[in-house]
Design a protein around this motif. Structure first.
Motif, PDB file in Angstrom:
ATOM      1  N   PRO A 100       4.237 -55.105  41.544  1.00 27.85           N
ATOM      2  CA  PRO A 100       3.966 -56.058  40.461  1.00 27.85           C
ATOM      3  C   PRO A 100       5.176 -56.166  39.507  1.00 27.85           C
ATOM      4  CG  PRO A 100       2.734 -54.036  40.141  1.00 27.85           C
ATOM      5  CD  PRO A 100       3.438 -53.927  41.450  1.00 27.85           C
ATOM      6  N   VAL A 101       5.434 -57.361  39.189  1.00 30.51           N
ATOM      7  CA  VAL A 101       6.559 -57.601  38.276  1.00 30.51           C
ATOM      8  C   VAL A 101       6.018 -57.500  36.842  1.00 30.51           C
ATOM      9  CG1 VAL A 101       8.325 -59.237  37.569  1.00 30.51           C
ATOM     10  CG2 VAL A 101       7.605 -59.108  39.969  1.00 30.51           C
ATOM     11  N   LEU A 102       6.539 -56.495  36.138  1.00 28.19           N
ATOM     12  CA  LEU A 102       6.116 -56.238  34.752  1.00 28.19           C
ATOM     13  C   LEU A 102       7.348 -56.260  33.845  1.00 28.19           C
ATOM     14  CD1 LEU A 102       3.771 -53.216  35.475  1.00 28.19           C
ATOM     15  CD2 LEU A 102       3.068 -55.557  35.075  1.00 28.19           C
ATOM     16  N   PRO A 103       7.080 -56.467  32.654  1.00 28.35           N
ATOM     17  CA  PRO A 103       8.227 -56.347  31.753  1.00 28.35           C
ATOM     18  C   PRO A 103       8.776 -54.924  31.819  1.00 28.35           C
ATOM     19  CG  PRO A 103       6.333 -57.304  30.615  1.00 28.35           C
ATOM     20  CD  PRO A 103       5.897 -56.920  31.969  1.00 28.35           C
ATOM     21  N   LEU A 104      10.015 -54.789  31.524  1.00 21.49           N
ATOM     22  CA  LEU A 104      10.708 -53.522  31.724  1.00 21.49           C
ATOM     23  C   LEU A 104      10.091 -52.377  30.940  1.00 21.49           C
ATOM     24  CD1 LEU A 104      13.035 -52.181  33.124  1.00 21.49           C
ATOM     25  CD2 LEU A 104      14.502 -52.768  31.215  1.00 21.49           C
ATOM     26  N   GLY A 105       9.563 -52.597  29.851  1.00 21.00           N
ATOM     27  CA  GLY A 105       8.983 -51.512  29.065  1.00 21.00           C
ATOM     28  C   GLY A 105       7.619 -51.090  29.595  1.00 21.00           C
ATOM     29  N   GLN A 106       6.962 -51.953  30.293  1.00 14.16           N
ATOM     30  CA  GLN A 106       5.629 -51.616  30.791  1.00 14.16           C
ATOM     31  C   GLN A 106       5.651 -51.069  32.210  1.00 14.16           C
ATOM     32  OE1 GLN A 106       3.436 -55.207  30.458  1.00 14.16           O
ATOM     33  NE2 GLN A 106       3.290 -55.121  28.233  1.00 14.16           N
TER      34      GLN A 106
END
Length: 180
Positions: A152-158
């Motif tokens: 899954p593509v998530l924002p880098l912090g998540q």
């Protein structure tokens, strides 16, 4: 013209002389004028008592001829039986040869059928091997697909791998959503 002799001695005088080594020839009626007559039969009461004459009836010409005719009839019967036997044997041999030819033709057709069936079995085995390879490839592909689910593509912090501490590498359980 020749004169006919009335006396037997005169008839014998007209005959040519024969060599000393010649066999005597007795012609019927030749000796009748000389007073030679047929011997009377020996009475049975005498022949039964004299051993040399006892079995004379067994060897009389009529008995011998009858016995020979019986023997000839037996031989002809045996010959006919042998001919029948050989005819039956010839027929059996002919039948056996015909059966052997039929069996040979049948064996040849059976061998040809066996070769065809072996070819069919080889083709079936090849198809089975091809299907096994396809199934193995499919199972392995499913396994690979199951292990390589899209990330899954998530924002880098998540992202679970994202860490604020660059020296800290999270455990594998942490990547699956479990706390370490």
């Amino acid at each position: 013209m020749t004169a006919i002799a009335t006396e037997p001695a005169a008839a014998l005088a007209d005959l040519p002389s024969a060599p000393v080594t010649a066999e005597p020839v007795i012609l019927p009626g030749l000796l009748t004028g000389l007073g030679v007559t047929k011997r009377p039969p020996i009475p049975a009461w005498i022949t039964d008592r004299i051993p040399g004459l006892r079995d004379r009836g067994k060897h009389s010409p009529d008995v011998v001829i009858a016995k020979l005719r019986e023997d000839i009839a037996k031989l002809l019967n045996w010959r006919a039986a042998a001919d029948d036997f050989f005819a039956i044997q010839d027929q059996l041999i002919t039948d056996l040869e015909g059966d052997a030819r039929k069996l040979k033709r049948r064996a040849e057709t059976d061998e040809q059928t066996i070769r065809q069936l072996e070819g069919v079995v080889r083709l079936r085995d090849q198809e089975i091997d091809d299907l096994k390879r396809k199934v193995d490839v499919g199972v392995k592909a499913e396994h690979v697909i199951a292990e390589t689910q899209p990330i899954p593509v998530l924002p880098l912090g998540q992202a679970p791998f994202a860490a604020t501490d660059p020296g800290h590498v999270p455990s594998l359980d942490a990547t699956r959503g479990e706390a370490s």
